[in-house]
Structure formats: structure tokens, C-alpha cells
Design a protein around this motif. Structure first.
Motif, short mmCIF file in Angstrom:
data_model
loop_
_atom_site.label_atom_id
_atom_site.label_comp_id
_atom_site.label_asym_id
_atom_site.label_seq_id
_atom_site.Cartn_x
_atom_site.Cartn_y
_atom_site.Cartn_z
N PHE A 1 0.83 -1.19 0.00
CA PHE A 1 0.00 0.00 0.00
C PHE A 1 0.88 1.25 0.00
CE2 PHE A 1 -4.12 -1.90 1.24
CZ PHE A 1 -3.68 -3.16 1.62
N TYR B 1 0.28 5.36 1.24
CA TYR B 1 -0.55 6.36 1.89
C TYR B 1 0.19 7.70 1.86
CZ TYR B 1 -3.68 2.84 3.94
OH TYR B 1 -4.60 1.85 4.14
N ILE C 1 1.10 -5.59 4.56
CA ILE C 1 0.31 -6.32 5.55
C ILE C 1 1.08 -7.58 5.91
CG2 ILE C 1 -1.80 -7.60 5.99
CD1 ILE C 1 -3.33 -5.70 4.36
N GLN D 1 -2.14 -9.86 9.72
CA GLN D 1 -3.16 -9.03 9.06
C GLN D 1 -3.06 -7.57 9.45
OE1 GLN D 1 -4.39 -11.00 6.98
NE2 GLN D 1 -4.03 -12.93 8.02
N PHE E 1 -0.89 -3.73 9.42
CA PHE E 1 -0.04 -2.91 8.59
C PHE E 1 1.31 -2.68 9.26
CE2 PHE E 1 -2.46 -0.82 5.05
CZ PHE E 1 -3.55 -1.65 5.12
N TYR F 1 -11.08 -7.91 8.99
CA TYR F 1 -9.70 -7.86 9.48
C TYR F 1 -8.75 -8.66 8.60
CZ TYR F 1 -10.30 -12.55 11.53
OH TYR F 1 -10.51 -13.88 11.72
N LEU F 2 -9.24 -9.16 7.49
CA LEU F 2 -8.42 -10.01 6.63
C LEU F 2 -7.87 -9.23 5.45
CD1 LEU F 2 -10.56 -13.24 6.70
CD2 LEU F 2 -8.48 -12.74 7.97
N ARG F 3 -6.76 -8.55 5.65
CA ARG F 3 -5.97 -7.94 4.59
C ARG F 3 -6.73 -6.93 3.75
NH1 ARG F 3 -1.59 -12.02 1.98
NH2 ARG F 3 -0.34 -12.23 3.83
N ASP F 4 -7.62 -6.19 4.36
CA ASP F 4 -8.37 -5.19 3.62
C ASP F 4 -7.73 -3.82 3.77
OD1 ASP F 4 -11.67 -3.75 3.75
OD2 ASP F 4 -10.46 -4.27 2.00
N THR F 5 -8.00 -2.93 2.83
CA THR F 5 -7.51 -1.56 2.92
C THR F 5 -8.02 -0.92 4.20
OG1 THR F 5 -7.49 -1.39 0.52
CG2 THR F 5 -7.46 0.68 1.77
N GLN F 6 -7.14 -0.22 4.90
CA GLN F 6 -7.54 0.50 6.10
C GLN F 6 -7.65 1.99 5.77
OE1 GLN F 6 -5.05 -0.47 9.47
NE2 GLN F 6 -5.55 -2.64 9.35
N TYR F 7 -8.70 2.60 6.29
CA TYR F 7 -8.95 4.02 6.10
C TYR F 7 -8.78 4.72 7.44
CZ TYR F 7 -10.63 2.69 1.53
OH TYR F 7 -10.71 2.19 0.26
#
Lengths: 112, 113
Positions: free
Chosen positions: A34, A36, A94, A98, A100, B97-103
């Protein structure tokens, strides 16, 4: 353990020129990567991500990133920099938990 | 569509005190993660909540604790504050919680004197 390196603390580029912000990673298995961006006194804004598929990922505000598995890199690029792109940029991966893992950040300054 | 919100924006405490920070996730998200960002550094993962349980925890002492409510909002509590706890505390939400984009939210700036 998963880790992210951003080898440049600071990148300076003239407005209108192409920019590159570098990121290398170390993970076991397939990486989820990712980018940011953080403006002063603000939270992080999501730009783009790589999970699978095309090595060139396009994101917000004209940014793109190139995934290179052999070089374990995920460099952020933009063809023509704007002064408003000046900010702090973070690369993240990640991990198995799970969660970051962020790099230390690169400060981008676009000079008018 | 409301994004991630955090309160308060700024907070000043003294050593030894306790603090509670609050976070409301983006609409539709059910997972909340907390990060500490010291000045000039990248965010460091504290812990993550999903289905009202702590799912993962980073390398932080148990002075740092949290909670997630049925409406998915979350609190971060820090006891016995130290000067080194001064930082920007970021909340992030994701769909699962499984490897998703976090905002991320705008953060709470905590200053410990």
C-alpha cells in the motif's frame, strides 16, 4: 518478520517533472502493498494498493506504483508533479497478523 | 458517506494520568485498528478489534487497552501516562480484518507533560 524500507528521507522535485518515491519490502509469501499520503496534522490518506494482477497499479490523484517481485520493490510514481503533492508518503505491507507495517516515510517537496 | 472520525482532536495530560481516545469507523466497516505515530516516524500498530474482541496486538505494554462497542466504534485507553506516550494516535477502519484496505481518521494529538 515483515518490514518496509524507504531509503530516502527526502525527495525534492521541480513542479512538472516526474517523481519517484522508493519502497522496498521484505515479506514471506505474497505481499499486500500500500501507499498512503499524510498532509501536516492530518491522518493518512489511501493512494493505492497491490494485491495481485498487473504490476502497474493506478491510484488516486494521478499516482501509480510499480510492483517488482524480483527486486522486492513497490515504487510510487507520478508523471508530472504538482506543488500540492508536497507531503509525507508512507509505504506499507500487511503482515501475517493481518496488520499494517509502515515504512519510516519519505518527505516529498515539489518546488515551484 | 462519513469517514473515520476521532475525538478529541488534541489532548494535554500530565504524567501518571489516564486517557481515553475515541473512534467511529467508516460507514459499513466492522474492524478498527489503532496506531501510534511519534513525531517524524511511521505509524506503529497498537491493536486491532473485530467483533468486539482484540484480534491482534503490537509490541505495546498492557497500559494500552481498548474496547469495541456493538456499533463498531472503539476506544483506546492509556493508563499511567509517560512522557514517551506523546504522539499522534490514529484510528483506522476496514471492512474486515483479513488484509483489507484501512482508512484512517485525522488522529488525536496527545501531549504528556
Amino acid at each position: 518478520a515483515q518490514s518496509v524500507a524507504q531509503p530516502e528521507d527526502q525527495v525534492n522535485v521541480a513542479e512538472g517533472n516526474p517523481l519517484t518515491v522508493k519502497c522496498t519490502y521484505s515479506v514471506s509469501g505474497n505481499p499486500y502493498l500500500f501507499w498512503y499520503v499524510q498532509y501536516p496534522n492530518r491522518g493518512l490518506q489511501f493512494l493505492l494498493k497491490y494485491i495481485t494482477g498487473d504490476n502497474l497499479v493506478k491510484g488516486s490523484y494521478g499516482f501509480e506504483a510499480e510492483f517488482n517481485k524480483s527486486q522486492t520493490s513497490f515504487h510510487l510514481k507520478k508523471p508530472s508533479a504538482l506543488v500540492s503533492d508536497s507531503a509525507l508518503y508512507f509505504c506499507a505491507v500487511i503482515d501475517y497478523g493481518q496488520n499494517f507495517v509502515f515504512g519510516p516515510g519519505t518527505r516529498l517537496s515539489v518546488l515551484p | 458517506d462519513a469517514g473515520v472520525t476521532q475525538s478529541p482532536t488534541h489532548l494535554i495530560k500530565t504524567r501518571g494520568q489516564q486517557v481515553t481516545l475515541r473512534c467511529s469507523p467508516k460507514s459499513g466497516h466492522d474492524t478498527v485498528s489503532w496506531y501510534q505515530q511519534a513525531l517524524g516516524q511511521g505509524p506503529q500498530f497498537i491493536f486491532q478489534y473485530y467483533e468486539e474482541e482484540e484480534r491482534q496486538r503490537g509490541n505495546f505494554p498492557d497500559r494500552f487497552s481498548g474496547h469495541q462497542f456493538p456499533n463498531y466504534s472503539s476506544e483506546l485507553n492509556v493508563n499511567a501516562l509517560l512522557l514517551g506516550d506523546s504522539a499522534l494516535y490514529l484510528c483506522a477502519s476496514s471492512l474486515n480484518y483479513l488484509r483489507d484496505t484501512q482508512y484512517f481518521g485525522p488522529g488525536t494529538r496527545l501531549t504528556v507533560l
